[in-house]
Each structure stands twice: as C-alpha cells, then as structure tokens.
Design a protein around this motif. Structure first.
Motif, PDB file in Angstrom:
ATOM      1  N   CYS A  19      29.798   5.575  23.937  1.00 44.81           N
ATOM      2  CA  CYS A  19      29.535   7.011  23.773  1.00 44.81           C
ATOM      3  C   CYS A  19      29.104   7.321  22.347  1.00 44.81           C
ATOM      4  O   CYS A  19      28.133   8.080  22.132  1.00 44.81           O
ATOM      5  CB  CYS A  19      30.776   7.815  24.138  1.00 44.81           C
ATOM      6  N   ARG A  20      29.794   6.759  21.366  1.00 45.15           N
ATOM      7  CA  ARG A  20      29.418   7.006  19.972  1.00 45.15           C
ATOM      8  C   ARG A  20      27.994   6.550  19.694  1.00 45.15           C
ATOM      9  O   ARG A  20      27.239   7.220  18.987  1.00 45.15           O
ATOM     10  CB  ARG A  20      30.393   6.282  19.030  1.00 45.15           C
ATOM     11  N   PHE A  21      27.617   5.401  20.240  1.00 43.30           N
ATOM     12  CA  PHE A  21      26.267   4.887  20.020  1.00 43.30           C
ATOM     13  C   PHE A  21      25.208   5.878  20.503  1.00 43.30           C
ATOM     14  O   PHE A  21      24.265   6.209  19.781  1.00 43.30           O
ATOM     15  CB  PHE A  21      26.079   3.547  20.736  1.00 43.30           C
ATOM     16  N   TYR A  22      25.343   6.390  21.726  1.00 40.75           N
ATOM     17  CA  TYR A  22      24.328   7.303  22.273  1.00 40.75           C
ATOM     18  C   TYR A  22      24.394   8.676  21.603  1.00 40.75           C
ATOM     19  O   TYR A  22      23.366   9.348  21.471  1.00 40.75           O
ATOM     20  CB  TYR A  22      24.482   7.397  23.792  1.00 40.75           C
ATOM     21  N   GLU A  23      25.570   9.073  21.202  1.00 37.06           N
ATOM     22  CA  GLU A  23      25.688  10.348  20.485  1.00 37.06           C
ATOM     23  C   GLU A  23      25.024  10.253  19.108  1.00 37.06           C
ATOM     24  O   GLU A  23      24.283  11.161  18.696  1.00 37.06           O
ATOM     25  CB  GLU A  23      27.159  10.727  20.349  1.00 37.06           C
ATOM     26  N   GLU A  24      25.260   9.156  18.370  1.00 30.36           N
ATOM     27  CA  GLU A  24      24.723   9.024  17.017  1.00 30.36           C
ATOM     28  C   GLU A  24      23.232   8.684  17.011  1.00 30.36           C
ATOM     29  O   GLU A  24      22.506   9.108  16.113  1.00 30.36           O
ATOM     30  CB  GLU A  24      25.513   7.942  16.265  1.00 30.36           C
TER      31      GLU A  24
END
Length: 310
Positions: A19-24
């Motif tokens: 999730c962090r990867f796609y958010e960032e």
C-alpha cells in the motif's frame, strides 16, 4: 451490461508495504480495507480451505474503475512467474498506469522500493498518440508498465487531468491475440488499435526477430480506464499458468468486471466458451459492498470475476 475492468487483484507478501508503495509512487488513496475468509470466497477467489486474506482497495480519488485490489494471505506463497522472468507464460502479467512525466515517475518508483526493468523508450501507438514507456517492478515483482503519453488534440487519450491515473489497462499474454480479442469483443470491448510491433525486442526482453501482436481493447463508455491489452509474441511458444496463478501464490490473480445481470452474463460466457472457476456466491466485496459474483477462465486461462451489486 458489462463494465470495463473495475478491479485487478494482486497478491502481495506484505500488505502495508505494498500500500505504501502505490500511495507514494502514484498518489493512490485507500478506498476500502477488510479481512475475508469462508466458503464463498473460497469459491470466488480459489482460496484454500480455511485461509484468511487481508484486502486493501486503492486508486486515485473518486475512481470507480481501474482500481487495485491488493491481497495478503495468512500463509503467503511464492511469485508464480518467478519474478516474471518467463515472458512466454500466458495470462495476466502487467498493470499499466499513465503518469504526467515518465522520468520523475520512475525516480519516485525506485525511491518507494520498486525497480526498473527497461529504460523509458518512445514508440508510436497510433498516428495521434505516442508513448514514453518504462517497464518496472513493484516490491513484489509485479510488472508495472508506467508511461507518459503525447497526444494530438481530440485523440482518444487527450482527455487527461494531469495526474497519475487508475489502472489504464490490464495486460494479457495470449497464445492467439485474435482469438482473445474475439472473446473480449463478445463482452463489449472494442479495439482501439491492432498492430504488429517490431524491433522492440530489447524493450520487451524477448528473442531477436520476435514480433509482438498488440491489440488494445476499450469499453466505449470508458475508453481510458479499465482496458484489456492483449499481447502475443508471434512464433514464441507459451504455456498456461492456470495451475500456478492461484492463492496463496503472489502476482496478478484476476480482473473484475461489473455486470447488471449476472445470470445473463453467465449465459453469454458459456456461449463463448468460458469455463466457470466455481459456483456463483453472495459476498460482501471490499470496495463494492454486497454482490452476487462468479469467476470464469478466459481464453488464456486468465481469471475473470463478474459481479452484480445487490
């Protein structure tokens, strides 16, 4: 009766990290999060008996198509394409996302924990559209086709808000692009372009002299989001991944389409040769609510989930 692709389901090892990867990288926002288990999801998603899955739905603000459904299983498996090192394998293989500027997007992707497969390369899509394309990996080895478009005024892809998009296409490796295109045409998709691409073997990492037959299929009411991109490496034999593209293995597991009438859609799918994965079930689908749904195999053993809101 049938929508463009609403969700693509991707199994990951660490849900929070993914999730962090796609958010960032793409400024995606969380749309829903839930824990699922039980017999209905075992039918619909081919979960092993007793398995629990944590689900997160992500996408740009306001997106209702082309959303990413990330799943982490309580007993995660292995990447079923072996880090996607076998380009001949058939089935779902890549997510395509449009970005405002390719070089900045690749830098963000690397900073967030992804890595690059191919440097940005320019090619002509249609006489009105050219693309700067870059193949990359997310932290779980899922291939991301990140691209910047140069469009002529009034072209199909000219309507663009300048941000990172939802999933513009889900890419499908096919043994017969024409057969696959006929299948998706029966569901309502229409070809945007149909071309033989040559002299890009280095970009796609395929043997020299292998042309790529590329057919991009759109839903008329959703031309830029939720498309199906069909890719056949002509003369390069491939194999089905039906036995390996299953939970709890990691990677692209299915594409989901909404229907206004699941029973009629089932009749259509039987008529065009689709094989059911399991029985129709009623579930609370994260991001969509209460639905009646059923999964089927497409012509290259890709799994397609069809659901009707209750």
């Amino acid at each position: 009766m049938i929508s463009a692709v609403r969700y693509v389901t991707v199994a990951v090892r660490d849900l929070d990290r993914a999730c962090r990867f796609y958010e960032e990288t793409f400024d995606y926002l969380p749309h829903a999060r839930a824990t699922v288990t039980g017999a209905a999801f075992e039918q619909l998603w081919r979960l092993p008996a007793g398995m629990t899955a944590e689900v997160a739905v992500l996408g740009p603000a306001g997106a209702d198509s082309g959303r990413l459904r990330l799943i982490a299983f309580d007993r995660p498996g292995e990447p079923y394409w072996g880090d996607y090192g076998n380009p001949q394998d058939h089935g779902l293989y890549a997510l395509n996302i449009r970005v405002p500027e390719i070089h900045t997007a690749v830098q963000r992707l690397r900073a967030a924990g992804g890595r690059s497969k191919s440097s940005p390369t320019r090619w002509t899509v249609t006489p009105q559209v050219s693309a700067w394309d870059s193949l990359s990996y997310d932290p779980d080895g899922v291939i991301l086709d990140v691209f910047e478009l140069e469009t002529a005024p009034g072209s199909l892809m000219d309507d663009y808000d300048g941000g990172c998009t939802a999933l513009q296409t889900i890419c499908l490796h096919s043994g017969d692009a024409r057969q696959s295109a006929r299948f998706y045409a029966a569901l309502g998709f229409r070809p945007w372009y149909d071309k033989m691409i040559e002299r890009m073997e280095g970009f796609f990492k395929i043997p020299a002299g292998t042309p790529l037959h590329n057919i991009n299929m759109v839903m008329p009411d959703s031309p830029s989001i939720g498309r199906i991109e069909i890719a056949q490496y002509v003369g390069f034999p491939g194999s089905s991944q039906r036995a390996r593209a299953v939970p709890p293995n990691l990677g692209l597991l299915s594409a989901s389409l909404e229907t206004t009438d699941l029973a009629e859609t089932g009749k259509l799918l039987r008529a065009i040769g689709a094989e059911p994965v399991g029985e129709a079930v009623e579930v609370d689908l994260p991001g969509s609510g209460a639905v009646r749904a059923r999964s089927y195999y497409g012509p290259d053993d890709e799994v397609l989930e069809f659901y009707q809101t209750l």
